[in-house]
Design a protein around this motif. Structure first.
Motif, PDB file in Angstrom:
ATOM      1  N   ARG A  47      38.149  46.336  44.885  1.00  0.00           N
ATOM      2  CA  ARG A  47      39.318  45.912  45.103  1.00  0.00           C
ATOM      3  C   ARG A  47      39.435  45.556  46.509  1.00  0.00           C
ATOM      4  N   VAL A  48      40.183  44.767  46.452  1.00  0.00           N
ATOM      5  CA  VAL A  48      40.393  43.861  48.399  1.00  0.00           C
ATOM      6  C   VAL A  48      42.237  43.101  47.440  1.00  0.00           C
ATOM      7  N   HIS A  49      43.053  43.536  48.638  1.00  0.00           N
ATOM      8  CA  HIS A  49      43.684  43.300  49.060  1.00  0.00           C
ATOM      9  C   HIS A  49      44.527  42.612  50.071  1.00  0.00           C
ATOM     10  N   THR A  50      43.738  40.777  50.647  1.00  0.00           N
ATOM     11  CA  THR A  50      43.916  40.070  51.638  1.00  0.00           C
ATOM     12  C   THR A  50      45.638  39.613  51.987  1.00  0.00           C
ATOM     13  N   HIS A  51      45.751  40.210  53.200  1.00  0.00           N
ATOM     14  CA  HIS A  51      47.160  40.172  54.484  1.00  0.00           C
ATOM     15  C   HIS A  51      46.772  39.287  54.608  1.00  0.00           C
ATOM     16  N   LEU A  52      47.395  38.280  55.574  1.00  0.00           N
ATOM     17  CA  LEU A  52      47.396  37.005  56.607  1.00  0.00           C
ATOM     18  C   LEU A  52      49.173  37.627  57.346  1.00  0.00           C
ATOM     19  N   ARG A  62      28.513  51.870  52.859  1.00  0.00           N
ATOM     20  CA  ARG A  62      28.376  52.776  53.413  1.00  0.00           C
ATOM     21  C   ARG A  62      29.610  53.558  52.791  1.00  0.00           C
ATOM     22  N   PHE A  63      30.155  51.932  52.092  1.00  0.00           N
ATOM     23  CA  PHE A  63      31.023  52.262  51.652  1.00  0.00           C
ATOM     24  C   PHE A  63      30.870  51.905  49.768  1.00  0.00           C
ATOM     25  N   PRO A  64      30.104  52.522  48.643  1.00  0.00           N
ATOM     26  CA  PRO A  64      29.993  51.933  47.960  1.00  0.00           C
ATOM     27  C   PRO A  64      30.632  51.451  46.564  1.00  0.00           C
ATOM     28  N   ASP A  65      31.705  52.675  46.160  1.00  0.00           N
ATOM     29  CA  ASP A  65      32.752  52.899  45.676  1.00  0.00           C
ATOM     30  C   ASP A  65      33.766  51.945  45.064  1.00  0.00           C
ATOM     31  N   ARG A  66      33.282  51.470  43.689  1.00  0.00           N
ATOM     32  CA  ARG A  66      33.840  49.807  44.249  1.00  0.00           C
ATOM     33  C   ARG A  66      35.499  50.624  43.550  1.00  0.00           C
ATOM     34  N   SER A  67      35.845  51.439  43.021  1.00  0.00           N
ATOM     35  CA  SER A  67      37.024  52.047  42.392  1.00  0.00           C
ATOM     36  C   SER A  67      38.278  51.944  43.832  1.00  0.00           C
ATOM     37  N   ARG A  68      37.578  52.292  45.441  1.00  0.00           N
ATOM     38  CA  ARG A  68      38.533  52.209  46.572  1.00  0.00           C
ATOM     39  C   ARG A  68      38.774  50.584  46.672  1.00  0.00           C
ATOM     40  N   LEU A  69      40.408  50.616  47.265  1.00  0.00           N
ATOM     41  CA  LEU A  69      41.499  49.260  47.747  1.00  0.00           C
ATOM     42  C   LEU A  69      40.621  49.262  48.498  1.00  0.00           C
ATOM     43  N   PHE A  70      40.033  47.987  49.448  1.00  0.00           N
ATOM     44  CA  PHE A  70      40.248  47.403  50.721  1.00  0.00           C
ATOM     45  C   PHE A  70      41.354  46.411  51.301  1.00  0.00           C
ATOM     46  N   HIS A  71      42.222  46.913  52.207  1.00  0.00           N
ATOM     47  CA  HIS A  71      42.953  46.359  52.284  1.00  0.00           C
ATOM     48  C   HIS A  71      42.134  45.837  54.070  1.00  0.00           C
ATOM     49  N   VAL A  72      42.122  43.916  53.900  1.00  0.00           N
ATOM     50  CA  VAL A  72      41.742  43.083  54.313  1.00  0.00           C
ATOM     51  C   VAL A  72      42.876  42.401  55.149  1.00  0.00           C
ATOM     52  N   CYS A  73      43.118  42.487  56.476  1.00  0.00           N
ATOM     53  CA  CYS A  73      44.352  42.714  57.224  1.00  0.00           C
ATOM     54  C   CYS A  73      43.865  40.558  58.080  1.00  0.00           C
ATOM     55  N   CYS A  74      43.954  39.838  57.742  1.00  0.00           N
ATOM     56  CA  CYS A  74      43.308  39.125  58.926  1.00  0.00           C
ATOM     57  C   CYS A  74      44.227  38.196  60.018  1.00  0.00           C
ATOM     58  N   GLY A  75      43.473  37.815  61.386  1.00  0.00           N
ATOM     59  CA  GLY A  75      44.681  37.153  61.683  1.00  0.00           C
ATOM     60  C   GLY A  75      44.489  35.433  61.866  1.00  0.00           C
ATOM     61  N   MET A  76      44.968  34.919  62.838  1.00  0.00           N
ATOM     62  CA  MET A  76      44.962  33.254  61.765  1.00  0.00           C
ATOM     63  C   MET A  76      43.260  32.578  63.856  1.00  0.00           C
ATOM     64  N   GLY A  77      42.947  33.728  64.203  1.00  0.00           N
ATOM     65  CA  GLY A  77      41.843  32.815  64.594  1.00  0.00           C
ATOM     66  C   GLY A  77      40.568  32.870  63.756  1.00  0.00           C
ATOM     67  N   ASN A  78      39.458  33.075  64.918  1.00  0.00           N
ATOM     68  CA  ASN A  78      38.196  33.490  64.097  1.00  0.00           C
ATOM     69  C   ASN A  78      37.916  34.558  63.401  1.00  0.00           C
ATOM     70  N   ASN A  79      38.142  35.269  63.589  1.00  0.00           N
ATOM     71  CA  ASN A  79      38.181  37.140  63.639  1.00  0.00           C
ATOM     72  C   ASN A  79      39.018  37.250  62.468  1.00  0.00           C
TER      73      ASN A  79
END
Ligand SMILES: NC(=O)C1=CN([C@@H]2O[C@H](COP(=O)(O)OP(=O)(O)OC[C@H]3O[C@@H](n4cnc5c(N)ncnc54)[C@H](O)[C@@H]3O)[C@@H](O)[C@H]2O)[C@@H](O)CC1
Ligand SMILES: Nc1ncnc2c1ncn2[C@@H]1O[C@H](COP(=O)(O)OP(=O)(O)O)[C@@H](O)[C@H]1O
Ligand SMILES: [K+]
Length: 500
Positions: free
Chosen positions: A76-81, A42-59
């Protein structure tokens, strides 16, 4: 299509891990991989920045896997815990280690100062909470949810929009992610089908993650989805030597001065939905309109401008009662006498329902397996107010059980209740929110009853077919706005072809 509870989903996980001899980490990898595939398609553009916001459980664990897969594939990915708890699930820990080994950009968020800057055009992957949420998010987690919602970024929730509960109503509306897309695992979730949640769940997709088939087949569920597969199962193919007498005689009763159109639509729909014969019983004032617009339909008439005597000669296989009927005092009186003595299977709609609601004793006289097709306002008149969608479902189940009837509660996901179970219809779109659309549904269901479908089958199939007319029309010539009840009738042929 079953709609499992959160408890059943956890059981399905365990059954899968056992029967397929895989670890829970492998199952998480499979679930997250399915999300990853959907996202990059759905979002093939590799220049786009993904903010992946992760909780502490399995989700959150799912989110970490998605981060890793995106990074491995050049995104491009920035992961936030989102550090709301000391406790971290085992699979979260395994996947965090894997991500750190890759030297990925991972930031801990423990307060407002750590919040990411989310730009227009970025994408947020919401993996904060899934189906395990126990109370509304608070503190900085709630503030982060608000920050994400207020950003101009697109939001993709993994499994469940964070902050939504799996079996109860939202308590803090400001603490729920408003997702553009939700990628959910294996089965639809009840919360997605309820109007109270429409702000949080817009588009949603079910991703197959290969959960144990035996468990899924044997799970006893209160809620089900009604889709093509289910309805194909009871669609009856016509026999070569059948004749018009094989498909019943539908009688539509209703209409009043100024509302004859409802009966024109309902009777035409009954004809096009396959009833062998169709008759109408209408006030005299509608005679010419009916005969000239529907030449195949027979007509009997009552008083000049409204119905009061209910003394038709037709001997119907099924009756559709209520479209355009009106609530003239004499109509009400005639209705009460007729209804109490009617022996043919009935579909009751519109003013038919309003009259039952007005004379509450009439509810007690509803013959077994009658089909009632209220929209929410009509249903409220029958059962009183409810405080949220879950209470509404309880009332739906209770009313249909108490009166041993099928209740078709109309809406975006029409809910069909019978004998302690509810099916949510999966076809249809807002094009159906148009005048006369309910009259067409009454005609279709009456025609199916006439053709020998049981009350439950006629309701499920009728609602599915009705919704599908709008889906096909919008794919082709019509728009959501231009679609009308007449178009629904015109598309019936196309829909039936999908069953054979
Ligand atoms: N079959 C499936 O559906 C699968 C589901 N998986 C994922 O597992 C998720 C469920 O995981 P979990 O059970 O770990 O639960 P979640 O990750 O949904 O919940 C988060 C954790 O936070 C805690 N918590 C709940 N409410 C809180 C609050 N208000 N404030 C702070 N902490 C709170 C919970 O105790 C839980 O441990 C699913 O939604 C899905 O994303 C996948 O990993 C594997 C397969
Ligand atoms: N947003 C929507 N998405 C899908 N179906 C809808 C939507 N809104 C209405 N419908 C369907 O349209 C029909 C409307 O029926 P009803 O309210 O009785 O209308 P009318 O009285 O105008 O005939 C129902 O079958 C309902 O499920
Ligand atoms: K989520």
């Amino acid at each position: 299509m079953k709609i499992l509870s959160a408890k059943q989903i956890y059981e399905a996980d365990r059954a899968t891990i056992k029967s397929q001899a895989i670890s829970s980490t492998e199952l998480m990898e499979r679930a997250a991989f399915a999300c990853y595939e959907w996202i990059i398609k759905r979002f093939p553009d590799r220049s786009r920045l993904f903010h992946v916001c992760c909780g502490m459980g399995n989700n959150g664990g799912d989110g970490l896997v998605v981060s890793r897969l995106l990074l491995e594939n050049g995104f491009r990915v920035h992961t936030h815990l989102i550090n709301f708890s000391e406790h971290r699930s085992d699979d979260f820990k395994v996947n965090l280690d894997r991500l750190i080994e890759m030297k990925a950009l991972v930031t801990e968020v423990s307060g407002v100062a750590d919040f990411p800057t989310i730009e227009h055009g970025d994408l947020v992957i919401d993996a904060i909470f899934g189906i395990g949420l126990k109370r509304s998010p608070s503190g900085f987690t709630k503030k982060l949810i608000q920050r994400i919602n207020n950003s101009k970024a697109g939001i993709i929730s993994l499994d469940f929009p964070s902050g939504l509960f799996s079996a109860s109503t939202v308590t803090d509306k400001e603490a729920v992610i408003r997702a553009n897309h939700t990628l959910t695992f294996q089965v639809p979730k009840l919360a997605f089908l309820l109007p109270d949640n429409q702000e949080y769940v817009k588009e949603w997709q079910v991703l197959d993650i290969g959960l144990d088939k035996d468990y899924l087949n044997s799970a006893d569920c209160l809620y089900h989805g009604s889709d093509l597969e289910l309805n194909k199962g009871f669609y009856k193919v016509r026999k070569k030597f059948s004749h018009k007498g094989s498909f019943g005689h539908s009688l539509l009763i209703g209409g009043s001065f100024g509302k004859i159109g409802a009966m024109v639509l309902a009777s035409r729909a009954a004809l096009k939905a396959g009833s062998g014969l169709v008759s109408t019983y209408i006030p005299k004032c509608g005679y010419t309109a009916m005969q000239s617009t529907n030449p195949e339909v027979m007509v009997e008439v009552d008083d000049e401008n409204y119905i009061q005597y209910f003394n038709f000669k037709t001997n119907p296989t099924a009756i559709g009662l209520g479209p355009g009927l009106g609530t003239h005092l004499k109509t009400k009186k005639g209705f009460v006498d007729f209804f109490s003595n009617c022996k043919a299977p009935m579909v009751i709609d519109a003013d038919g329902l309003n009259i039952i609601a007005e004379f509450s004793d009439l509810s007690e006289l509803i013959p077994e397996n009658t089909i009632l097709t209220p929209h929410p306002k009509e249903f409220e008149r029958l059962v009183g107010k409810w405080h949220d969608d879950y209470a509404k479902l309880d009332k739906l189940l209770a009313y249909s059980q108490q009166h041993n009837c099928v209740v078709v509660l109309k809406g975006a996901y029409t809910a069909i209740a019978h004998q302690g179970k509810v099916w949510f219809n999966m076809s249809g779109n807002p094009a159906l929110a148009t005048a006369g659309s309910g009259d067409v549904l009454t005609g279709i269901i009456t025609a199916l009853l006439s053709q020998g479908y049981t009350s439950l089958e006629a309701s499920l199939l009728g609602v599915y077919i009705h919704g599908r007319t709008a889906d096909l029309a919008v794919e082709e010539n019509e728009s959501i706005e231009s679609f009308s009840a007449t178009d629904a009738i015109d598309y019936l042929g196309r829909v039936y072809k999908e069953f054979v």
